[in-house]
Design a protein around this motif. Structure first.
Motif, PDB file in Angstrom:
ATOM      1  N   LYS A  46     -54.422  13.821  58.022  1.00 16.78           N
ATOM      2  CA  LYS A  46     -53.731  14.537  59.159  1.00 16.78           C
ATOM      3  C   LYS A  46     -52.834  14.134  59.967  1.00 16.78           C
ATOM      4  O   LYS A  46     -52.040  14.910  60.649  1.00 16.78           O
ATOM      5  N   HIS A  47     -52.460  12.808  59.711  1.00 18.72           N
ATOM      6  CA  HIS A  47     -51.413  12.107  60.458  1.00 18.72           C
ATOM      7  C   HIS A  47     -50.101  12.523  60.052  1.00 18.72           C
ATOM      8  O   HIS A  47     -49.763  13.153  59.021  1.00 18.72           O
ATOM      9  N   ARG A  48     -49.211  12.869  61.141  1.00 21.93           N
ATOM     10  CA  ARG A  48     -47.630  13.380  60.836  1.00 21.93           C
ATOM     11  C   ARG A  48     -47.709  14.779  60.656  1.00 21.93           C
ATOM     12  O   ARG A  48     -46.638  15.440  60.178  1.00 21.93           O
ATOM     13  N   SER A  49     -48.801  15.522  60.635  1.00 23.08           N
ATOM     14  CA  SER A  49     -48.909  17.023  60.427  1.00 23.08           C
ATOM     15  C   SER A  49     -49.274  17.354  61.859  1.00 23.08           C
ATOM     16  O   SER A  49     -48.675  17.057  62.861  1.00 23.08           O
ATOM     17  N   SER A  50     -49.504  18.730  62.027  1.00 27.84           N
ATOM     18  CA  SER A  50     -49.569  19.352  63.430  1.00 27.84           C
ATOM     19  C   SER A  50     -50.988  20.407  63.604  1.00 27.84           C
ATOM     20  O   SER A  50     -51.548  20.670  62.444  1.00 27.84           O
ATOM     21  N   LEU A  51     -51.360  20.644  64.696  1.00 26.09           N
ATOM     22  CA  LEU A  51     -52.624  21.459  64.704  1.00 26.09           C
ATOM     23  C   LEU A  51     -52.313  22.456  65.800  1.00 26.09           C
ATOM     24  O   LEU A  51     -52.044  22.510  66.876  1.00 26.09           O
ATOM     25  N   ASN A  52     -52.038  23.836  65.451  1.00 23.44           N
ATOM     26  CA  ASN A  52     -51.529  24.944  65.947  1.00 23.44           C
ATOM     27  C   ASN A  52     -50.154  24.574  66.831  1.00 23.44           C
ATOM     28  O   ASN A  52     -50.394  25.054  68.128  1.00 23.44           O
ATOM     29  N   GLY A  53     -49.236  23.600  66.116  1.00 22.22           N
ATOM     30  CA  GLY A  53     -48.073  23.373  66.829  1.00 22.22           C
ATOM     31  C   GLY A  53     -48.178  22.086  67.813  1.00 22.22           C
ATOM     32  O   GLY A  53     -47.302  21.585  68.066  1.00 22.22           O
ATOM     33  N   VAL A  54     -49.435  21.402  67.835  1.00 21.72           N
ATOM     34  CA  VAL A  54     -49.455  20.203  68.297  1.00 21.72           C
ATOM     35  C   VAL A  54     -49.393  19.108  67.361  1.00 21.72           C
ATOM     36  O   VAL A  54     -50.054  19.102  66.327  1.00 21.72           O
ATOM     37  N   PRO A  55     -48.593  18.063  67.748  1.00 23.43           N
ATOM     38  CA  PRO A  55     -48.163  17.141  66.575  1.00 23.43           C
ATOM     39  C   PRO A  55     -49.620  16.069  66.594  1.00 23.43           C
ATOM     40  O   PRO A  55     -50.137  15.668  67.457  1.00 23.43           O
ATOM     41  N   ILE A  56     -50.237  15.617  65.429  1.00 27.26           N
ATOM     42  CA  ILE A  56     -50.992  14.836  65.174  1.00 27.26           C
ATOM     43  C   ILE A  56     -50.412  13.615  64.782  1.00 27.26           C
ATOM     44  O   ILE A  56     -49.860  13.188  63.727  1.00 27.26           O
ATOM     45  N   THR A  77     -53.202  22.836  82.032  1.00 29.73           N
ATOM     46  CA  THR A  77     -53.362  21.544  81.224  1.00 29.73           C
ATOM     47  C   THR A  77     -52.344  21.952  80.010  1.00 29.73           C
ATOM     48  O   THR A  77     -52.583  22.780  79.214  1.00 29.73           O
ATOM     49  N   LYS A  78     -51.543  20.917  79.733  1.00 31.16           N
ATOM     50  CA  LYS A  78     -50.722  21.123  78.409  1.00 31.16           C
ATOM     51  C   LYS A  78     -51.032  20.076  77.446  1.00 31.16           C
ATOM     52  O   LYS A  78     -50.946  18.955  77.818  1.00 31.16           O
ATOM     53  N   ILE A  79     -51.514  20.720  76.204  1.00 34.29           N
ATOM     54  CA  ILE A  79     -51.816  19.509  75.298  1.00 34.29           C
ATOM     55  C   ILE A  79     -50.685  19.003  74.544  1.00 34.29           C
ATOM     56  O   ILE A  79     -50.141  19.791  73.936  1.00 34.29           O
ATOM     57  N   ILE A  80     -50.331  17.687  74.663  1.00 31.29           N
ATOM     58  CA  ILE A  80     -48.865  17.046  74.252  1.00 31.29           C
ATOM     59  C   ILE A  80     -49.102  16.715  72.676  1.00 31.29           C
ATOM     60  O   ILE A  80     -48.308  17.079  71.997  1.00 31.29           O
ATOM     61  N   ALA A  81     -50.260  16.140  72.389  1.00 31.26           N
ATOM     62  CA  ALA A  81     -50.545  15.763  71.030  1.00 31.26           C
ATOM     63  C   ALA A  81     -51.712  15.615  70.777  1.00 31.26           C
ATOM     64  O   ALA A  81     -52.680  15.400  71.745  1.00 31.26           O
ATOM     65  N   ALA A  82     -52.232  14.980  69.767  1.00 35.76           N
ATOM     66  CA  ALA A  82     -53.269  14.901  68.862  1.00 35.76           C
ATOM     67  C   ALA A  82     -53.619  13.407  68.361  1.00 35.76           C
ATOM     68  O   ALA A  82     -52.590  13.020  67.667  1.00 35.76           O
ATOM     69  N   LEU A  83     -54.761  13.046  68.136  1.00 40.78           N
ATOM     70  CA  LEU A  83     -55.138  11.849  67.484  1.00 40.78           C
ATOM     71  C   LEU A  83     -56.474  12.107  66.431  1.00 40.78           C
ATOM     72  O   LEU A  83     -57.406  12.774  66.970  1.00 40.78           O
ATOM     73  N   ASP A  84     -56.661  11.290  65.237  1.00 40.00           N
ATOM     74  CA  ASP A  84     -57.468  11.514  64.566  1.00 40.00           C
ATOM     75  C   ASP A  84     -57.784  10.367  63.722  1.00 40.00           C
ATOM     76  O   ASP A  84     -56.848   9.968  63.289  1.00 40.00           O
ATOM     77  N   ASP A  85     -59.039  10.458  63.221  1.00 37.67           N
ATOM     78  CA  ASP A  85     -59.239   9.235  62.273  1.00 37.67           C
ATOM     79  C   ASP A  85     -58.982   9.508  60.972  1.00 37.67           C
ATOM     80  O   ASP A  85     -58.685   8.428  59.894  1.00 37.67           O
TER      81      ASP A  85
END
Length: 633
Positions: A187-197, A175-183
């Motif tokens: 955090k938007h337009r930043s990244s989480l350990n290299g994964v774009p939010i 499984t490859k985590i491509i991106a993340a979403l958050d309320d």
């Protein structure tokens, strides 16, 4: 990518605006534009273009996502086109260089059609390119031995960070985590350990399509069950497989990260707040005492035994007529460390008054949980005498023994089907409630109470095990009626509330459990199919079989005359007791007994005892819209 599409759309609008005017001139002048009018066009084309672009931008036409175009966006396009054409015509008349009126009419019609067609063409081309891109990416990943699944992470907090970090170590081949979403907008337009939010959780569908996602991982353990259920409902609108994070505590272990993820269960979609049990009063009532559970091998009875065993009773007596369930439960409790010297499992029927007296005289239970009953509505419609013998007279036998041998508390497990019943089973359970309330007036040493609630997910014979079997057989799933609704809770939370209600008991109460919002069985069936990785009506069909004899479209938790009173637990309420005395009830029970012996119409006999029992001519409840008429009749 968004800026690229926006630029393409803007350039195409510039071309369409000018093309529409030229086509209008060609049509007006028989396929040949006079040189004077062509010079007028060349003199005005810059103004023409600017007018349309300014109006389109004012109407925010370049902000809407064309792949999700709706009627609202089409109205905006139409309004912007008509206004820009009107402004252009006004400009020509003010300057004295206007085209003929028919040119403006042709121009408006042609431009409106071109604008709408261009938007739908964009949507069609984007869909084709998206499918091609997805196929290419999956082929490339498979060929290179990279990720088999492309995942979207819901939640960019601590839980999400753990999943991303561990996925790079252990899950990259799967499984490859491509991106993340958050309320959290911060955090938007930043990244989480290299994964774009990328953005907000509400836009799940858009990001699933844009990024070719086939797996969604929900990692918002702090959100609460109601919010998680809302998020899962959004996820269920996609075709993605769903995984949910099992909790921060499990992630601290050295297990593989996949161990911290579990499949979404149907219970997760109910959105029910977690039941918090005040264990102190429950423990005070159970620890060091003898507890009897009738029907202890059943769904509710067995969970009662599990939870009771944790409070260390002096003795737990399990009484059930079905030996296999009782045997399995006995082995389970012993495996989990419950002392063999404190466990007694007995086989027998609540109809057998002599057997019950033997048990009560030997063990003298302090608390009795009476869960033994025939509960299947259609079966009891065909065997009403068995329902009366087991449910009514079985309850009477256990209650009389509890009174005679001075048990401290007697708790009847009742059902919402006892309220304004339309079937034999529900009517017999209503009589059981009357037994409990009336016999309570005859004694001061035993508190007789009933606990009433709706359906429990996963219980024997309930809808989820049925759906599971039907799915294993390849379908279809059967639902009796598209509008049928039911109240649901899980077996553990139902038992927690039963134990809590027992600790509140003072005698004569009917405790009514807060079942939350009712659920459409059709929605339950569709979600069950989706959670199995399939698509309703495409992979597995759903068919409607019609209401079964005695079945309601809806269930109620209170009778009109009962009302409710609050308890210390916000999930438990008290229905007002009936006024029937035990002497009056005894006469009714004699009448029922004679009806069985004489072969009298048992439904009429039940109606005599419970006037709110509605006997439907076809054996089914009336539709929701006819509820008041049915009650009045």
């Amino acid at each position: 990518m968004y800026i690229f599409y926006k630029s393409i759309l803007l350039v195409s609008d510039i071309l369409l605006v000018n093309m529409a005017l030229l086509v209008a001139l060609i049509l007006r002048f028989d396929l040949s534009i006079p040189s004077a009018y062509f010079e007028m066009y060349m003199d005005q084309f810059i103004v023409l273009t600017l007018i349309h672009l300014v109006v389109n931008i004012s109407f925010r036409l370049y902000k809407c996502l064309l792949k999700y175009i709706t009627t609202r966006e089409l109205l905006y396009i139409g309004g912007a086109t008509l206004l820009s054409c009107l402004l252009f015509a006004s400009y020509g008349h003010l300057r004295g260089t206007a085209f003929p009126g028919t040119v403006y009419i042709f121009y408006t019609i042609i431009l409106l059609l071109m604008m709408i067609l261009s938007r739908f063409s964009y949507k069609f081309v984007n869909r084709i390119l998206s499918k091609f891109s997805k196929s290419y990416i999956l082929f490339k990943d498979h060929f290179n031995g990279v990720a088999k699944h492309r995942a979207l992470l819901i939640g960019a907090g601590d839980a999400g960070a753990i999943i991303v970090r561990e996925s790079k170590k252990s899950l990259k081949q799967h499984t490859k985590i491509i991106a993340a979403l958050d309320d959290d907008k911060v955090k938007h337009r930043s990244s989480l350990n290299g994964v774009p939010i990328l953005g907000a959780i509400e836009n799940i569908e858009k990001y699933v399509e844009n990024y070719n996602i086939d797996t969604i991982i929900v990692a918002i353990p702090s959100a609460g069950v109601v919010r998680i259920a809302e998020v899962l409902a959004l996820c269920n609108k996609t075709d993605c497989r769903l995984k949910i994070f099992s909790g921060i505590s499990s992630a601290i272990s050295d297990d593989a990260p996949s161990a911290h993820l579990r499949n979404v269960k149907i219970e997760d979609l109910l959105g029910r707040e977690e039941i918090v049990l005040d264990s102190t009063p429950v423990k005070e009532n159970i620890v060091g005492r003898t507890i009897l559970v009738t029907g202890g091998g059943g769904s509710i009875g067995s969970e009662l035994c599990r939870q009771i065993s944790a409070f260390k009773p002096d003795r737990l007596v399990i009484f059930d007529i079905y030996e296999n369930n009782a045997y399995d439960l006995q082995n389970e409790l012993l495996r989990n460390g419950f002392p063999k010297s404190s466990l007694t499992v007995l086989i027998g029927s609540v109809r057998d008054k002599g057997k019950l007296e033997e048990i009560f005289s030997l063990y003298k239970p302090d608390i009795v949980f009476h869960a033994a009953a025939h509960k299947h509505v259609p079966l009891m419609e065909d065997s009403p005498s068995e329902a009366i013998k087991n449910n009514v007279f079985g309850t009477l036998n256990v209650a009389l023994c509890a009174r005679e041998y001075r048990s401290r508390k007697f708790v009847l497990i009742s059902t919402d089907k006892a309220v304004n019943p339309t079937n034999v089973m529900g009517t017999t359970k209503r009589i059981c409630e009357l037994i409990v309330q009336s016999i309570n007036r005859t004694t001061t040493h035993t508190d007789f109470v009933a606990v009433r609630f709706g359906n429990v997910l996963g219980s024997n014979g309930s809808v989820i095990p049925l759906f599971r079997r039907q799915l294993e057989d390849g379908g279809p799933l059967t639902v009796t009626h598209p509008d049928i609704i039911r109240y649901f809770m899980t077996i553990p939370e139902a038992v927690r509330l039963i134990l809590q209600a027992m600790s509140f008991a003072e005698g004569g109460e009917i405790f009514v459990l807060d079942m939350g919002q009712p659920v459409k069985i059709l929605d339950l069936a569709e979600n069950f199919i989706r959670l199995s990785g399939l698509e309703p009506y495409k992979d597995v069909d759903i068919v409607f079989t019609g209401l079964r004899p005695g079945e309601k479209l809806y269930e109620e938790l209170l009778m009109d005359e009962e009302g409710i009173a609050k308890t210390p637990n916000k999930k438990i309420f008290i229905g007002h007791p009936s006024s029937m005395t035990f002497v009056e009830l005894t006469e009714h029970l004699k009448y029922l007994h004679n009806a069985i012996e004489s072969g009298f119409d048992l439904r009429e006999a039940l109606h005599h005892v419970v006037p709110t029992y509605r006997i439907s001519p076809n054996g089914c409840d009336t539709p929701l819209g006819e509820k008041d008429t049915a009650q009045a009749g």
